[in-house]
Structure formats: structure tokens, C-alpha cells
Design a protein around this motif. Sequence first.
Motif, mmCIF file in Angstrom:
data_model
loop_
_atom_site.group_PDB
_atom_site.id
_atom_site.type_symbol
_atom_site.label_atom_id
_atom_site.label_comp_id
_atom_site.label_asym_id
_atom_site.label_seq_id
_atom_site.Cartn_x
_atom_site.Cartn_y
_atom_site.Cartn_z
ATOM 1 N N ALA A 202 0.856 -1.187 0.000
ATOM 2 C CA ALA A 202 0.000 0.000 0.000
ATOM 3 C C ALA A 202 0.889 1.233 0.000
ATOM 4 O O ALA A 202 1.904 1.282 0.713
ATOM 5 C CB ALA A 202 -0.922 0.014 1.215
ATOM 6 N N ARG A 203 0.498 2.212 -0.803
ATOM 7 C CA ARG A 203 1.193 3.494 -0.861
ATOM 8 C C ARG A 203 0.288 4.545 -0.224
ATOM 9 O O ARG A 203 -0.827 4.756 -0.677
ATOM 10 C CB ARG A 203 1.513 3.864 -2.311
ATOM 11 N N LEU A 204 0.769 5.193 0.826
ATOM 12 C CA LEU A 204 -0.042 6.140 1.577
ATOM 13 C C LEU A 204 0.478 7.567 1.430
ATOM 14 O O LEU A 204 1.674 7.789 1.254
ATOM 15 C CB LEU A 204 -0.040 5.762 3.065
ATOM 16 N N HIS A 205 -0.418 8.514 1.506
ATOM 17 C CA HIS A 205 -0.065 9.932 1.563
ATOM 18 C C HIS A 205 0.881 10.341 0.430
ATOM 19 O O HIS A 205 1.960 10.880 0.652
ATOM 20 C CB HIS A 205 0.554 10.266 2.923
ATOM 21 N N ARG A 206 0.457 10.015 -0.794
ATOM 22 C CA ARG A 206 1.194 10.423 -2.000
ATOM 23 C C ARG A 206 2.611 9.845 -2.036
ATOM 24 O O ARG A 206 3.547 10.478 -2.515
ATOM 25 C CB ARG A 206 1.227 11.945 -2.114
ATOM 26 N N GLY A 207 2.745 8.646 -1.527
ATOM 27 C CA GLY A 207 4.048 7.986 -1.546
ATOM 28 C C GLY A 207 4.933 8.313 -0.369
ATOM 29 O O GLY A 207 6.079 7.857 -0.311
ATOM 30 N N TYR A 208 4.415 9.091 0.574
ATOM 31 C CA TYR A 208 5.211 9.438 1.764
ATOM 32 C C TYR A 208 5.530 8.183 2.573
ATOM 33 O O TYR A 208 6.656 8.008 3.048
ATOM 34 C CB TYR A 208 4.432 10.432 2.620
ATOM 35 N N ALA A 209 4.530 7.320 2.743
ATOM 36 C CA ALA A 209 4.729 6.097 3.518
ATOM 37 C C ALA A 209 4.300 4.891 2.702
ATOM 38 O O ALA A 209 3.346 4.957 1.924
ATOM 39 C CB ALA A 209 3.927 6.165 4.820
ATOM 40 N N TRP A 210 5.014 3.793 2.884
ATOM 41 C CA TRP A 210 4.671 2.527 2.257
ATOM 42 C C TRP A 210 4.435 1.484 3.334
ATOM 43 O O TRP A 210 5.109 1.479 4.379
ATOM 44 C CB TRP A 210 5.822 2.033 1.371
ATOM 45 N N ILE A 211 3.485 0.600 3.085
ATOM 46 C CA ILE A 211 3.264 -0.567 3.942
ATOM 47 C C ILE A 211 3.375 -1.812 3.067
ATOM 48 O O ILE A 211 2.736 -1.909 2.028
ATOM 49 C CB ILE A 211 1.887 -0.538 4.631
ATOM 50 N N SER A 212 4.209 -2.739 3.510
ATOM 51 C CA SER A 212 4.383 -4.008 2.815
ATOM 52 C C SER A 212 4.002 -5.143 3.763
ATOM 53 O O SER A 212 4.316 -5.091 4.955
ATOM 54 C CB SER A 212 5.841 -4.175 2.371
ATOM 55 N N VAL A 213 3.316 -6.142 3.244
ATOM 56 C CA VAL A 213 2.960 -7.323 4.038
ATOM 57 C C VAL A 213 3.406 -8.574 3.292
ATOM 58 O O VAL A 213 3.119 -8.734 2.102
ATOM 59 C CB VAL A 213 1.439 -7.396 4.301
ATOM 60 N N ILE A 214 4.111 -9.435 3.991
ATOM 61 C CA ILE A 214 4.496 -10.747 3.464
ATOM 62 C C ILE A 214 3.760 -11.794 4.294
ATOM 63 O O ILE A 214 3.843 -11.780 5.522
ATOM 64 C CB ILE A 214 6.016 -10.982 3.585
ATOM 65 N N ARG A 215 3.023 -12.654 3.625
ATOM 66 C CA ARG A 215 2.337 -13.743 4.319
ATOM 67 C C ARG A 215 3.009 -15.058 3.952
ATOM 68 O O ARG A 215 3.145 -15.394 2.777
ATOM 69 C CB ARG A 215 0.851 -13.795 3.963
ATOM 70 N N LYS A 216 3.403 -15.811 4.945
ATOM 71 C CA LYS A 216 4.104 -17.066 4.713
ATOM 72 C C LYS A 216 3.131 -18.178 4.344
ATOM 73 O O LYS A 216 2.042 -18.268 4.892
ATOM 74 C CB LYS A 216 4.871 -17.480 5.973
ATOM 75 N N GLY A 217 3.526 -19.014 3.398
ATOM 76 C CA GLY A 217 2.675 -20.121 2.990
ATOM 77 C C GLY A 217 1.702 -19.685 1.926
ATOM 78 O O GLY A 217 1.654 -18.526 1.524
ATOM 79 N N GLU A 218 0.910 -20.617 1.450
ATOM 80 C CA GLU A 218 -0.075 -20.311 0.424
ATOM 81 C C GLU A 218 -1.061 -19.281 0.963
ATOM 82 O O GLU A 218 -1.519 -19.359 2.093
ATOM 83 C CB GLU A 218 -0.825 -21.580 0.002
ATOM 84 N N ALA A 219 -1.361 -18.285 0.145
ATOM 85 C CA ALA A 219 -2.287 -17.249 0.571
ATOM 86 C C ALA A 219 -3.057 -16.728 -0.622
ATOM 87 O O ALA A 219 -2.534 -16.639 -1.723
ATOM 88 C CB ALA A 219 -1.533 -16.102 1.245
ATOM 89 N N THR A 220 -4.318 -16.393 -0.410
ATOM 90 C CA THR A 220 -5.127 -15.747 -1.440
ATOM 91 C C THR A 220 -5.210 -14.279 -1.120
ATOM 92 O O THR A 220 -5.018 -13.882 0.023
ATOM 93 C CB THR A 220 -6.550 -16.341 -1.463
ATOM 94 N N PRO A 221 -5.488 -13.409 -2.097
ATOM 95 C CA PRO A 221 -5.595 -11.979 -1.811
ATOM 96 C C PRO A 221 -6.591 -11.681 -0.701
ATOM 97 O O PRO A 221 -6.389 -10.795 0.112
ATOM 98 C CB PRO A 221 -6.060 -11.396 -3.156
ATOM 99 N N GLU A 222 -7.683 -12.476 -0.629
ATOM 100 C CA GLU A 222 -8.700 -12.211 0.382
ATOM 101 C C GLU A 222 -8.213 -12.529 1.782
ATOM 102 O O GLU A 222 -8.750 -12.025 2.763
ATOM 103 C CB GLU A 222 -9.959 -13.049 0.079
ATOM 104 N N SER A 223 -7.177 -13.370 1.912
ATOM 105 C CA SER A 223 -6.711 -13.749 3.242
ATOM 106 C C SER A 223 -5.797 -12.713 3.851
ATOM 107 O O SER A 223 -5.441 -12.805 5.017
ATOM 108 C CB SER A 223 -5.979 -15.102 3.174
ATOM 109 N N LEU A 224 -5.363 -11.745 3.039
ATOM 110 C CA LEU A 224 -4.513 -10.699 3.552
ATOM 111 C C LEU A 224 -5.351 -9.528 4.025
ATOM 112 O O LEU A 224 -6.487 -9.349 3.609
ATOM 113 C CB LEU A 224 -3.537 -10.228 2.464
ATOM 114 N N HIS A 225 -4.770 -8.705 4.890
ATOM 115 C CA HIS A 225 -5.495 -7.574 5.442
ATOM 116 C C HIS A 225 -5.362 -6.319 4.607
ATOM 117 O O HIS A 225 -6.017 -5.320 4.876
ATOM 118 C CB HIS A 225 -5.011 -7.284 6.866
ATOM 119 N N MET A 226 -4.511 -6.349 3.580
ATOM 120 C CA MET A 226 -4.302 -5.163 2.770
ATOM 121 C C MET A 226 -5.405 -5.044 1.723
ATOM 122 O O MET A 226 -5.913 -6.040 1.221
ATOM 123 C CB MET A 226 -2.956 -5.237 2.046
#
Length: 240
Positions: A202-226
Motif C-alpha cells: 500500500a502506498r499512503l499519503h502520495r508515496g510518503y509512507a509505504w506498507i508491505s505485508v508478506i504472508r508465509k505459505g499459500e495465501a489468497t488476496p482475500e486472506s490478507l489484510h491489505m
Amino acid sequence: MAAGVEHAVLMDRVYRRQRHFYDLTRKFYLLGRDPMLSGLKPPAGGTVLEIGCGTGRNLVRAASLYPDASFFGVDISREMLSTAGVAIERAGLRARTRLALADAAEFDPARVFGQAAFDRIFISYAVSMIPQWRSVIANAATLLAPQGELHVVDFGDLAQLPVWSKTALQAWLRLYHVTPRADLFRVSADVARRCNGAAREARLHRGYAWISVIRKGEATPESLHMPQSRTATTLHAYVS
């Protein structure tokens, strides 16, 4: 090892005095920390580790959000850990929060905490100050329990900020040995692939802050909180 010792000395020098007013000032420009914490959502009775726990501010906040989780924090600076210990004690969290002096690039939680893996690991505005940050992210991913998540928030590429604002901010960050990691998302995606997982961003505040999430193991987009979108306008989907 020598690099770690050198970095520890630098961090103690930088924060020896700053730690006393760090939280009062950083709340105005370390954006994205609370949304990142709100997105952790550890399982009931889960374990949460912060790498680079600093003053303990984030651990206290996370512990209030997830009262049935156990928390762990490591930092390379003795000065910051001293302040974190006071914050944890003041918040009445000593019974479920443990702190340790450790180099994030070589951290062995089984030896330090007797805990081999964690349900959630987060790093808040630390990778921009850690020279070997890629190794830190890769190592952190190996410490995740199955379906565990690594959340990282830090300065982004500042791409959509006005030129004068971007230039001034970059100059100011250099004074404090801070280097935004322009390839954070790429590195996170590579690490996710190596642990048979998935990465979100996720890119926040016009690129001022970034959030990255890595989920271990098989994951679907719906299983992530982003949220699916990478824009700041969908931040509420992440927080909810």
C-alpha cells in the motif's frame, strides 16, 4: 558482526538524547504506523514480534489493540531499549511483553526468547536505518509461523510529493542516517516467493509512507489484510 557493532554504536549515539522526546516529535511525520498496527490482527493467543522496537511506543499500542496476544521486542540500541522498558512497565505490560538487545540481521529468537516462530512480525520505520535491511526482511520471514505475516511500514519513494517538499525531506532524512528503500516492494515480493507465500503493498499519503505485508505459505488476496488498491484512498479498508 563488525557492521552490527558499528551500527549499534551509531544508533546509541543518535538516540542517547533523542529517546527522551522521540515519541513527542515523531508522531507528526512517522505516518502509517497506526494503520499498520491495526492491520496486524494476530490470531487469538498469538505471538507478535517487533524488530527495532525503539521506545516501545508501538508495542504498547499493539498490546492495547490485541489484549490476548504475547509481545516481544528487539532493538540494537541499548539506549532505546532502556526507554522501551520504562514504557512497558508504565503501561502494565511486563507480564506479556519481553524485550531483548539484538541485531535484527542475526537474531535467533529461540536462543533469546525460547520462541522459534511468531504469528506476526512488524518493522516500523527501521529498514530505512538498517544497512543490511534486505537480510533483515529475509531473516524475519524465516521466523514466521505457518500463515504468519511480516508487516513493514517506512518512508516510501515520495514520488507524488511536490519537488520542493521531496527535496527538503530527503535532505532532512540524510541528517539522521535515514534512506528510504525504493525497492522495498520488490524485495518483499522476492522474499514472499522464497517462503511460498504472497506479498501485498500500500502506498499512503502520495508515496510518503509505504506498507508491505508478506504472508508465509499459500495465501489468497482475500486472506490478507491489505486492500487490493495501492492508493491511499483505500486506507480505511485496511484499517477496518
